[in-house]
Design a protein around this motif. Structure first.
Motif, PDB file in Angstrom:
ATOM      1  N   GLN A 190      49.865 -93.958  43.048  1.00 28.11           N
ATOM      2  CA  GLN A 190      51.117 -93.258  42.783  1.00 28.11           C
ATOM      3  C   GLN A 190      50.982 -92.213  41.682  1.00 28.11           C
ATOM      4  N   GLY A 191      49.814 -92.150  41.065  1.00 31.22           N
ATOM      5  CA  GLY A 191      49.514 -91.054  40.164  1.00 31.22           C
ATOM      6  C   GLY A 191      49.916 -91.226  38.721  1.00 31.22           C
ATOM      7  N   PHE A 192      50.573 -92.358  38.336  1.00 31.20           N
ATOM      8  CA  PHE A 192      51.016 -92.482  36.951  1.00 31.20           C
ATOM      9  C   PHE A 192      50.167 -93.461  36.133  1.00 31.20           C
ATOM     10  N   VAL A 193      48.990 -93.853  36.643  1.00 29.02           N
ATOM     11  CA  VAL A 193      48.102 -94.755  35.919  1.00 29.02           C
ATOM     12  C   VAL A 193      46.860 -93.996  35.481  1.00 29.02           C
ATOM     13  N   ASP A 194      46.500 -94.149  34.215  1.00 35.56           N
ATOM     14  CA  ASP A 194      45.244 -93.624  33.696  1.00 35.56           C
ATOM     15  C   ASP A 194      44.171 -94.669  33.992  1.00 35.56           C
ATOM     16  N   SER A 195      43.409 -94.470  35.050  1.00 33.03           N
ATOM     17  CA  SER A 195      42.469 -95.487  35.523  1.00 33.03           C
ATOM     18  C   SER A 195      41.293 -95.696  34.581  1.00 33.03           C
ATOM     19  N   ASP A 196      41.144 -94.837  33.579  1.00 33.83           N
ATOM     20  CA  ASP A 196      40.099 -95.045  32.579  1.00 33.83           C
ATOM     21  C   ASP A 196      40.571 -95.947  31.442  1.00 33.83           C
ATOM     22  N   ARG A 197      41.884 -96.252  31.422  1.00 37.50           N
ATOM     23  CA  ARG A 197      42.437 -97.084  30.345  1.00 37.50           C
ATOM     24  C   ARG A 197      43.249 -98.226  30.962  1.00 37.50           C
ATOM     25  N   MET A 198      42.521 -99.203  31.490  1.00 35.53           N
ATOM     26  CA  MET A 198      43.166-100.356  32.111  1.00 35.53           C
ATOM     27  C   MET A 198      42.573-101.639  31.512  1.00 35.53           C
ATOM     28  N   GLY A 199      43.417-102.657  31.388  1.00 39.97           N
ATOM     29  CA  GLY A 199      42.989-103.951  30.880  1.00 39.97           C
ATOM     30  C   GLY A 199      43.613-105.072  31.677  1.00 39.97           C
ATOM     31  N   ALA A 200      43.044-106.272  31.561  1.00 43.93           N
ATOM     32  CA  ALA A 200      43.560-107.444  32.268  1.00 43.93           C
ATOM     33  C   ALA A 200      43.449-108.661  31.371  1.00 43.93           C
ATOM     34  N   MET A 201      44.344-109.603  31.581  1.00 44.23           N
ATOM     35  CA  MET A 201      44.378-110.795  30.732  1.00 44.23           C
ATOM     36  C   MET A 201      45.175-111.895  31.427  1.00 44.23           C
ATOM     37  N   GLY A 202      45.054-113.119  30.925  1.00 45.46           N
ATOM     38  CA  GLY A 202      45.844-114.229  31.440  1.00 45.46           C
ATOM     39  C   GLY A 202      45.423-115.522  30.777  1.00 45.46           C
ATOM     40  N   TRP A 203      46.270-116.562  30.927  1.00 44.34           N
ATOM     41  CA  TRP A 203      46.027-117.871  30.321  1.00 44.34           C
ATOM     42  C   TRP A 203      45.900-118.911  31.427  1.00 44.34           C
ATOM     43  N   SER A 204      45.006-119.882  31.244  1.00 47.71           N
ATOM     44  CA  SER A 204      44.808-120.978  32.188  1.00 47.71           C
ATOM     45  C   SER A 204      44.286-120.427  33.513  1.00 47.71           C
ATOM     46  N   GLN A 205      45.007-120.603  34.626  1.00 54.57           N
ATOM     47  CA  GLN A 205      44.545-120.002  35.880  1.00 54.57           C
ATOM     48  C   GLN A 205      44.488-118.479  35.763  1.00 54.57           C
TER      49      GLN A 205
END
Length: 682
Positions: A511-526
């Motif tokens: 959709q063009g509004f994400v800077d794909s060079d600045r992405m992160g991911a996270m989560g707890w447990s599963q």
């Protein structure tokens, strides 16, 4: 549950540099601050008075001085302002219950060494203790005539065990040494004060879980397991005890799990929930409903027409009430006890979290929230649902800049439709590009939904204010989408889940509004496991945070306290099918890892034991990936005290600040006064 210490172990390949002044660091945090979010007062369960004219509910607040969360009771009479009922020094007041005549409110409080039952006049005055059990009390329920209270209490340590410790010190034999929990009953004394309780069940053959009085008050139906070990609930049965004599008769002893016995209003039937098979595949299959004559006999299945895994909330003259997720909504349903047909009772607010009925079943109180609100207490007729809000907890966030949240959907790699919650800044402009942070829920049968405030140890709202967007995907296995959807990651853990994350990211990037060079991911447990799987199988993220995550299913299987979880999802033990364990384990792909990874874990985590964290940490070091492991001392699977939760939030802020925004931030050593208004809690 866990003892927490303030020390943190930080092990890292890189040190945080450029220590800013405290003033400068606090300016880095957009309003509301981390502390502002943590200072919000939150409603728990609410109960309604027998006449339907008042409700008592619990409110949790943050006690920074004692580093704990305090829960106290509040009351609201219809048409009046709420007011606080209890102040429990160094403890909390929970489990509130009206007496059937409305004269007393019973609650559990740890005002001494152990939790006891206290009674309070709803008109005011001091509470007084009713019980003085050596091991304290667990759950409790008033008798229908209001003259007695039944409760559970664990058996005290035996003299043999005490003498053994005197001679040999402290040790336990795994899975063989524990204390049983049994039923007791205490009669209300004529003069307020403590009263001697009478034991109803005893022995080493079973331990008691949930229970329910018969409408005439002569019997109690109770669930029980062979022992209190965490996995024994898969082999739960139901029996009935005669309150006068203590005689016990088995009611349901089928294979698998039978639980939550609930009497019909006329006392002739008992409804209960059961696992879908004798092996108790309770993690992803829909549960079943049965009813059985209270006098005994063969159970009859109630063919519930909901494709979800609801819970029995009550059985009134109007039918059996169930609570369940419906995609990102949480509803109350009424089920016909004969046909299993259901009808939706609540459509607003969007998510219902607790419900309680007057004895005649005509009026109910719920705790629920709209997409833009905090949890509130509502009252309504049960037959003509029109909710009236009795509280205003949401005033706490008036004027806050929290961003927006909406449900979006996309197609995953195998064509499965996945939903998620997308959070955007208040001033979102689709013509601009934003950093994207993906926050993955636990479970896997958890669920994310639009909400005004979210976070845990992830500073979502501060990231939004900083100019990011946040995606919380309801990957395959999530609740709310039916049994088939919850089963899609059986023998496909991690693999299919990651398809859903990647495809959600692709959907937003397109959709063009994400800077794909600045992405992160996270989560707890599963969510931490899925984040670990992303760490070792993709290089598209600039940074990842793994909270209490699984890195190796074999390591997990031999250390966790819930071994059946892995056997049910992977359909094998490691010794029967090592290939499926390797295919779904992040550590298998460690040589591919390149993403800077923060690892957060509780020192005494039994659900996802800490060897998983050390294994991933060592593997990342061995392949030269920037990593940091933070161990929260004294904690189990969750960070349950405010100071350490604040620290964990800072750790994520610092990690993603460095790798997404190119900032170098140090952890503040001293914190100034918090800024949230803690004076109003209604």
């Amino acid at each position: 549950m866990y003892i927490a210490h303030r020390r943190l172990i930080l092990a890292s390949l890189c040190a945080m540099v450029l220590p800013f002044s405290l003033h400068a660091q606090r300016l880095e945090i957009p309003r509301p601050s981390f502390e502002d979010i943590m200072n919000l007062h939150d409603i728990g369960a609410a109960i309604i008075s027998p006449d339907g004219n008042a409700a008592v509910y619990s409110v949790q607040s943050t006690d920074w001085d004692d580093n704990r969360y305090d829960t106290e009771l509040w009351m609201v009479r219809i048409g009046e302002e709420p007011f606080q009922l209890t102040w429990t020094k160094d403890g909390s007041s929970t489990g509130q219950a009206w007496s059937p005549d409305g004269r007393w409110i019973a609650f559990g409080a740890d005002r001494g060494d152990e939790r006891q039952i206290f009674l309070m006049n709803p008109s005011g005055g001091e509470a007084h203790a009713l019980t003085e059990m050596e091991e304290g009390i667990g759950g409790f329920v008033w008798s229908p005539d209001g003259q007695s209270i039944a409760f559970t209490s664990s058996d005290p340590e035996t003299e043999h065990a005490k003498k053994r410790e005197d001679s040999y010190g402290s040790f336990v034999v795994e899975d063989q040494e524990y204390q049983m929990t049994h039923l007791w009953v205490v009669d209300l004394p004529e003069v307020p004060g403590t009263a001697e309780a009478r034991r109803l069940t005893e022995g080493s053959d079973f331990t008691v879980s949930g229970f329910s009085w018969s409408p005439d008050g002569t019997e109690i139906a109770f669930g029980h397991t062979p022992d209190p070990l965490i996995n024994s609930w898969l082999d739960a049965d139901i029996s009935i005890v005669d309150v006068a004599t203590g005689s016990i008769r088995p009611l349901v002893t089928d294979d698998g799990s039978q639980s939550n016995p609930t009497w019909s209003p006329d006392g002739l039937w008992i409804a209960y929930q059961a696992s879908a098979s004798d092996i108790g595949s309770v993690y992803y299959q829909n549960g079943l409903f049965y009813k059985v004559s209270a006098s005994g006999g063969s159970p009859t299945q109630i063919e519930c027409d909901l494709d979800e895994d609801p819970t029995i909330a009550a059985w009134t003259a109007n039918g059996i009430y169930l609570t369940s997720w419906e995609r990102t909504k949480r509803r109350l349903y009424r089920m016909d006890p004969n046909t299993g047909q259901t009808s939706t009772v609540t459509d607003i607010p969007d998510q219902l979290f607790s419900v309680d009925f007057t004895p005649n079943g005509e009026t109910m109180v719920i705790v629920a929230r709209e997409e833009g609100s905090l949890d509130e207490v509502y009252v309504s007729s049960a037959t003509n649902y029109v909710p009236t809000k009795l509280t205003d907890m949401t005033h706490q966030i008036d004027g806050w800049s929290l961003g927006t949240s909406e449900v979006i959907s996309w197609d995953s790699r195998d064509g499965t439709t996945i939903e998620g919650v997308l959070h955007k800044p208040d001033d979102f402009d689709p013509s601009k590009q934003y950093p994207l942070l993906v926050v993955v829920h636990g479970g896997p049968t958890g669920i994310d939904y639009p909400t005004a405030v979210t976070g845990y140890v992830y500073p979502v709202h501060q990231w939004l204010a900083k100019g990011a967007i946040v995606l919380r995907p309801n990957y395959r296995g999530s609740a709310g989408y039916g049994e088939e959807f919850r089963s899609l990651n059986v023998r496909n853990l991690g693999v299919g889940d990651v398809w859903d994350v990647h495809s959600g990211v692709d959907h937003l990037v397109s959709q063009g509004f994400v800077d794909s060079d600045r992405m992160g991911a996270m989560g707890w447990s599963q969510g931490g496991y899925i984040s670990a799987y992303l760490t070792t199988t993709t290089d598209r993220f600039a940074a990842i945070s793994v909270g209490a995550g699984i890195s190796n299913w074999v390591t997990y299987y031999v250390n966790t306290d819930i071994h059946p979880f892995t056997r049910q999802y992977l359909k094998a033990t490691p010794w029967e099918d090592s290939e499926i364990y390797a295919q779904t384990s992040p550590i298998t792909f460690i040589n591919q890892a390149t993403t800077p990874t923060l690892i957060q874990h509780g020192e005494f985590d039994q659900r996802v034991p800490i060897p998983n964290a050390y294994e991933l940490y060592q593997g990342l070091q061995d392949v030269g990936v920037e990593t940091q492991l933070i161990v929260y001392k004294g904690f189990g699977h969750g960070i349950t005290k405010p100071k350490e939760r604040l620290a964990a939030t800072w750790h994520n802020w610092i990690w993603f600040g460095k790798h997404i925004w190119g900032e170098e931030i140090a952890l503040p050593i001293e914190l100034g006064e918090t800024t949230a208004d803690s004076s109003g809690t209604h």
